[in-house]
Design a protein around this motif. Structure first.
Motif, PDB file in Angstrom:
ATOM      1  N   THR A 158      24.594  -2.990 -10.860  1.00 23.15           N
ATOM      2  CA  THR A 158      24.518  -4.122 -11.796  1.00 23.15           C
ATOM      3  C   THR A 158      25.889  -4.798 -11.887  1.00 23.15           C
ATOM      4  O   THR A 158      25.989  -6.031 -11.861  1.00 23.15           O
ATOM      5  CB  THR A 158      24.040  -3.647 -13.191  1.00 23.15           C
ATOM      6  OG1 THR A 158      22.741  -3.068 -13.042  1.00 23.15           O
ATOM      7  CG2 THR A 158      23.962  -4.789 -14.188  1.00 23.15           C
ATOM      8  N   ALA A 175      26.670  -8.585 -10.584  1.00 24.14           N
ATOM      9  CA  ALA A 175      27.247  -9.563 -11.525  1.00 24.14           C
ATOM     10  C   ALA A 175      28.497 -10.198 -10.917  1.00 24.14           C
ATOM     11  O   ALA A 175      28.739 -11.403 -11.065  1.00 24.14           O
ATOM     12  CB  ALA A 175      27.574  -8.877 -12.849  1.00 24.14           C
ATOM     13  N   ILE A 206      23.979  -7.306 -16.842  1.00 24.89           N
ATOM     14  CA  ILE A 206      23.999  -8.345 -15.797  1.00 24.89           C
ATOM     15  C   ILE A 206      24.263  -9.710 -16.453  1.00 24.89           C
ATOM     16  O   ILE A 206      24.948 -10.563 -15.878  1.00 24.89           O
ATOM     17  CB  ILE A 206      22.674  -8.339 -14.970  1.00 24.89           C
ATOM     18  CG1 ILE A 206      22.766  -9.255 -13.755  1.00 24.89           C
ATOM     19  CG2 ILE A 206      21.466  -8.679 -15.802  1.00 24.89           C
ATOM     20  CD1 ILE A 206      23.548  -8.723 -12.636  1.00 24.89           C
ATOM     21  N   SER A 262      27.927 -11.535 -16.096  1.00 17.58           N
ATOM     22  CA  SER A 262      27.925 -12.800 -15.343  1.00 17.58           C
ATOM     23  C   SER A 262      28.096 -13.999 -16.276  1.00 17.58           C
ATOM     24  O   SER A 262      28.307 -15.117 -15.829  1.00 17.58           O
ATOM     25  CB  SER A 262      26.636 -12.946 -14.534  1.00 17.58           C
ATOM     26  OG  SER A 262      25.531 -13.020 -15.410  1.00 17.58           O
TER      27      SER A 262
END
Ligand SMILES: Nc1ncnc2c1ncn2[C@@H]1O[C@H](COP(=O)(O)OP(=O)(O)OP(=O)(O)O)[C@@H](O)[C@H]1O
Ligand SMILES: CC(=O)N[C@H]1[C@@H]2OC[C@@H](O2)[C@@H](O)[C@@H]1O[C@H](C)C(=O)O
Length: 355
Positions: A74, A78, A121, A125
């Motif tokens: 994850t 990201a 995530i 991000s």
């Protein structure tokens, strides 16, 4: 009232492990409900070899190791998303629509696991993320796959069939007004692993197959695998390949080149069997570059194959996961029971927001 234009990223990691496909996408919907799209920028971020090795092995990991892997993947995903956004100076996204990477897929036992879909995530991000598209379908009794056919229906209805040649081959088509779709057979997941024996990542253009010999006995054994006589809905996963295909290939004493030739012929026969003579078939996925495979499929059945521009060949799945995400944001159906076998059509995908 929903908006009519959307700007999203579609992010897909396919089974052939060549990399993470990322595409910046624009979608528009007309008053009549007709969707159109544009792929603005796209990139396949190749997996470093260390990741390839881990993702291949992960099917055998314990629950604890899988949890750690999910967290690590994850974070990695990201970072790829952040870098793509920064590099292309992308602003004001409605969402990042991300498939993650399938590690386990055994829908008949209620299991499907895509890693990279943890809530972090979104925070990492710094975007709204729509992800984890398969789990809800499996919990509704569906196969959780394939999910792309709704996109075929909404974006590519002018073709009789949409065929994707990735790790596996899958196709979708309209029968009596109802979209049906299913996985046909393994493609690059097997061809790549046979090519690796020869020190190559894949059989470029199908040249090795073209120059090899088909072993009739192995071909018959492959064609006789029970999966091929099942009716749809049906889907395939790495577990099936490991349990049924690799043992046959490993038991055969023919050369790696001839195994590639035999498996390519097996794929060509399985593909050709799906389509009506003379129909138009949109062919996407990296296997569309395997010209020998396409020639052999045509040798078995005359078809009008359409291989579109490179971006669509390589990013159609990322494109459609983008659309699935948009449909989810609108709470509209993005998963068809006629395709997956779920109890009803539904809107799938988990939405994670940064705030
Ligand atoms: N020139 C080529 N000749 C033959 N095969 C090719 C060529 N270029 C790419 N491929 C194959 O296509 C694969 C990548 O295809 P693609 O990205 O569509 O798969 P994927 O998205 O991982 O799979 P899936 O759709 O099953 O999830 C490569 O691993 C390779 O096997
Ligand atoms: C469980 C899973 O990840 N399945 C993939 C895989 O790769 C190809 C085929 O098997 C298809 O069923 C599916 O992906 C495509 C993108 C789909 O859901 O339509």
């Amino acid at each position: 009232m929903f908006k009519t234009t959307y700007s999203v990223l579609g992010v897909m990691s396919g089974t052939s492990l060549d990399g993470i496909d990322v595409a910046e996408l624009q979608f528009k919907v007309s008053e009549e409900g007709k969707w159109t799209f544009k792929i603005v920028t796209s990139e396949t971020v190749a997996y470093p070899l260390t990741w390839v090795a881990i993702l291949k092995e992960a099917v055998h990991f314990s629950e604890g190791r899988l949890k750690t892997l999910n967290e690590k993947y994850t974070r990695y995903l990201a970072q790829i998303i952040r870098e793509f956004i920064a590099k292309n100076a992308i602003k004001n996204l409605d969402a990042v629509c991300s498939h993650g990477h399938t590690i386990l897929h055994n829908p008949d036992q209620g299991i499907t696991l895509q890693i990279g879909n943890l809530p972090e995530i979104s925070t990492l991000s710094n975007e709204t993320v729509v992800c984890d598209f398969r789990v809800q379908d499996v919990s509704l009794g569906g196969q959780g796959a394939p999910l792309v056919p709704i996109g075929d229906q909404l974006l590519f209805s002018e073709y009789d069939y949409c065929l994707n040649l990735g790790g596996f081959a899958n196709c979708s088509s309209e029968v009596d007004g109802v979209r049906i779709a299913y996985d046909i057979c393994p493609v690059n997941i097997v061809l790549n692993s046979l090519s690796e024996v020869l020190g190559l990542p894949y059989d470029d253009g199908g040249t090795i197959a073209r120059n090899g010999l088909v072993d009739k006995s192995l071909l018959t054994q492959l064609n006789n695998l029970p999966f091929y006589s099942l009716s749809p809905p049906k889907s395939l996963g790495l577990e099936w390949v490991q349990a049924h295909v690799f043992p046959l290939l490993n038991a055969s004493e023919i050369s790696a080149e001839n195994k590639i030739a035999t498996f390519t012929e097996h794929i060509a026969q399985q593909l050709a069997a799906q389509f009506a003579i003379g129909s138009t078939v949109l062919v996407t996925g990296g296997g569309a570059y395997n010209t020998y495979l396409l020639e052999q499929m045509m040798a078995h059945k005359k078809l009008q194959l359409v291989v579109p521009e490179k971006r669509l060949v390589e990013f159609k799945e990322a494109l459609i996961f983008g659309l699935l995400g948009v449909l989810r944001l609108r709470n509209e159906v993005n998963c068809l029971a006629s395709v997956t076998g779920a109890s009803h059509n539904h809107s799938t995908g988990v939405i994670f927001k940064t705030i």
